[in-house]
Design a protein around this motif. Structure first.
Motif: not given
Length: 769
Positions: A518-520, A590-596
């Motif tokens: 979340t912080a990242v 940002i999107q990749e972090l949310k997906d993975i």
């Protein structure tokens, strides 16, 4: 009852008891009694007067008539019954409703009167049967065995003829040669016909090894080929390919048997590779074996498709239909891909998640998060920069002298106490595979001036091929486009560097990293909101580095050429790179972090609090029950999970002072008393196979290393899908008899012993047999 088949058929008595002489008398104790029970359960009154030896020699019973607890699966190819095994599963009525069985002969259920009559007939015939020779006896038994009753046809296990035995021995020799070539990575083709003078015949590697065995005294091969012309190819390329496919299939099946026994597994792919001029995806499977060890094994290649939807379908088909894995047991999927392939593999992951929601899409432990993110950035310049970085690393590591030259340049540039320490660190890094680290772009930026100066020095001092390559690399590195890309990507990935490093750390690091996501994301979103300010700082750093290298600040060459003649163009390098690189890169990451790191993935990582060392850091105040709900159907006793977890916490909270807390899943799985916590054990197994978790014991992660070694040590034109699997899985046991039987079954017309080998006195090469 069946004729004795192979691998899944059983003798009339347990194979473990069928030693020579064990049943020479009909009254041989316990085995006679067990024979009677087998006959009675099968309702075969016509066999009641057979001796145990006759029954065991001439009759077989299918595996489906035994409870699974009666089968000892010590080998995938030679299944053995337990000593007390008795057939109990029979369906004597299903044929009544089967219209296709109306023409089949059935054995009716005999009355007591009919049984007595039949016994008397057998006694009367016994004297006549004893006069018959062994061949007549075998023929009569075979005729009786072909009668079919209910679902149990009975046939004789016909002994092999001399020619059939010799043919099997011949095929076995061929398979032995192919397996040897696979293990030793010897290509089948030793010579190219274009390179040989006309009229000269030189055997390929396969035939050369075959001839060597003949000359070494292999009588079966000698008899097979003693009348064959010396310039005749003994085994056609088509036959070699067929046999190689069988070798590959049998070796893979041995491995997949263990995966199926383990139930749960994860699928991982490695970077796309070139095989025989075509691109393929290497596929690995991760599972926990019977010894509680996490293993990652290579299982094969899948032809790469440019259409991601087609690739997704073929990927699923290969795993489920070709290799027989049940994707309902898949608990993780990860794809390590080169730049340009990331978006297509993401489509594969999405399609699998739609069908199998528990197949969590994760990062692979073998790939640093920052490198994985960089490879997936949809900007062509980043892909080019990554390729250049890899080439530079390989260039210097090809020679100790080149590394020594780079060391000297680093020493000159990094003088002073603080700089000298970083210089020494860089000297160590360049000797490792530093292009796969989480701080790769930081290393490139620090090394860039030294790399350019060293490459220029090599170029000036020599006119060799090494100098030519050094000149090309120097020109690529000393370009403002490359400089600005590596600087901006370095700065963007600085926000995920610590997070990614923790994901490759200890189990507790992974657990707490999940809480820091979340912080990242908050930091990256702040960057996106203030991209004008951040990009200004990043571009200034890039221009400073360019000044050190004496490079002009300009637009990429392609864009400059497009702008020629357009005097009104107001595009500046700073604005161009903001729109073309900074903004899309930050949005994509940002999107990749949310997906993975989906909600389901994060819940799975929260379950790592089951590991005792993590429990200790949390003061044993954990609540795994809530997060473990996603694996509820995977537990042996889900109703007792809460109570079991409580006992698990109490066990470690009140341990003895001399007892250390296990720090990894691997250690927890190997605890002597883990069997008393079946739900915890099941959860740990599933968590262990998630691709993001590293393999603690390196000897069980050899599949990926051998895969890379195969491609490094094998010329592109000599690579083979079949030989590669044999070479990479060199320690997987194989069954030559199974391979021979499979070949005879699949290619009966090619397995005939009689083949046409006309002698030839001509010195010209003849056609392949």
């Amino acid at each position: 009852m069946h004729a004795g088949g192979r691998a899944v058929q059983y003798g009339w008595l347990p194979q473990s008891c069928t030693q020579k002489g064990a049943f020479t008398h009909a009254s041989s104790g316990i085995y006679t009694g067990r024979c009677q029970r087998w006959v009675e359960n099968c309702r075969r009154a016509d066999l009641e007067d057979k001796t145990p030896d006759q029954l065991n020699k001439h009759y077989r019973l299918c595996a489906k008539h035994f409870e699974t607890s009666m089968i000892c699966r010590s080998s995938p190819y030679r299944t053995v019954l337990r000593d007390n095994a008795v057939p109990t599963i029979f369906d004597l009525t299903s044929h009544l409703n089967n219209p296709h069985s109306r023409h089949r002969k059935r054995i009716k259920e005999l009355s007591e009167e009919e049984i007595r009559t039949l016994k008397q007939q057998k006694i009367d015939e016994a004297f006549e049967q004893e006069k018959m020779n062994q061949e007549s006896v075998d023929n009569n038994i075979q005729n009786l065995a072909t009668e079919e009753g209910g679902d149990d046809p009975v046939e004789d296990d016909v002994p092999l003829t001399q020619e059939e035995r010799e043919n099997k021995d011949y095929l076995k020799s061929l398979f032995e040669i192919l397996i040897l070539m696979g293990k030793q990575n010897i290509p089948l083709d030793g010579h190219s016909a274009d390179e040989l003078p006309e009229g000269l015949f030189t055997p390929d590697n396969f035939q050369a090894l075959l001839e060597f065995r003949i000359n070494s005294g292999d009588e079966v091969l000698r008899k097979r080929f003693e009348t064959t012309a010396v310039n005749l190819a003994y085994c056609s390329e088509a036959q070699q390919k067929q046999m190689l496919e069988i070798c590959e299939s049998c070796v893979r099946e041995e491995m997949l048997r263990e995966v199926r026994d383990s139930h749960f597994f994860s699928i991982i792919t490695d970077e796309v590779v070139n095989l025989a001029g075509e691109e393929h995806l290497p596929i690995l499977v991760r599972f926990v074996d019977d010894s509680h060890n996490l293993r990652e094994e290579f299982i094969g290649f899948l032809p790469y498709e440019t259409d991601p939807e087609v690739l997704a379908v073929k990927f699923h088909t290969a795993i489920t239909e070709k290799w027989g894995l049940n994707m309902e047991y898949c608990r993780g999927q990860a794809y390590v891909v080169s730049s340009g392939f990331a978006s297509k593999m993401k489509t594969v992951a999405t399609r699998l998640l739609e069908k199998y929601p528990q197949a969590v899409y994760t990062l692979a432990s073998s790939c640093a998060l920052n490198m994985w993110l960089a490879k997936s950035v949809p900007v062509l310049g980043v892909s080019v920069a990554l390729g250049t970085i890899e080439e530079v690393c390989q260039f210097f590591q090809q020679s100790p002298q080149l590394l020594a030259d780079l060391d000297n340049v680093i020493s000159v540039l990094f003088q002073g106490h603080e700089l000298k320490e970083r210089g020494n660190e860089l000297k160590e890094l360049v000797r490792s595979h530093w292009t796969s680290r989480h701080d790769t772009f930081e290393i490139v930026v620090d090394l860039l001036q030294a790399l350019v100066l060293c490459l220029d020095g090599i170029n000036d001092a020599s006119i060799s091929s090494v100098a030519g390559r050094a000149h090309i690399l120097s020109s690529t590195l000393a370009d403002f486009d490359f400089v600005v890309i590596v600087v901006i990507v370095k700065n963007i990935l600085s926000f995920t560097r610590a997070f990614g490093k923790n994901l490759q750390g200890q189990t507790s690091d992974v657990f707490f990293a999940a809480s820091s996501l979340t912080a990242v994301l908050h930091s990256l979103n702040e960057v996106m909101e203030n991209i004008e300010v951040y990009h200004e700082f990043w571009f200034e750093e890039a221009t400073d580095l360019a000044v050190k290298l004496d490079l002009p600040i300009k637009l990429p060459g392609k864009l400059c050429r497009a702008q020629q003649g357009n005097a009104n163009s107001e595009i500046t390098p700073e604005n161009y790179y903001k729109e073309a690189l900074s903004i899309p890169a930050v949005e994509h990451i940002i999107q990749e972090l949310k997906d993975i790191f989906s909600e389901q993935h994060l819940r799975a990582l929260k379950c790592l609090s089951l590991v005792p060392s993590v429990m200790g850091q949390l003061k044993f105040n954990t609540s795994e029950e809530h997060h473990a709900d996603m694996y509820k159907n995977d537990l042996p006793n889900p109703d007792t999970l809460s109570a079991e977890l409580h006992c698990w916490r109490i066990k470690w909270k009140h341990r003895g002072k001399d007892i250390e807390l296990p720090t990894t899943i691997y250690e927890a799985l190997h605890l002597p008393d883990i069997k008393y916590f079946p739900n915890v054990y099941a959860l740990l197994k599933v968590l262990c196979i998630l691709p993001i978790m590293k393999v603690e014991n390196e000897k069980f992660e050899v599949g990926r290393r051998r895969l890379k070694a195969y491609f490094k040590n094998t010329l592109t034109e000599q690579r083979s899908i079949n030989l590669a699997l044999l070479n990479i899985n060199v320690d997987i046991k194989h069954d030559l008899d199974l391979m021979v039987d499979t070949y005879i079954k699949l290619y009966p017309e090619k397995a005939e012993f009689q083949e046409d080998f006309p002698p030839s006195s001509s010195s010209e090469p003849t056609e392949e047999t």
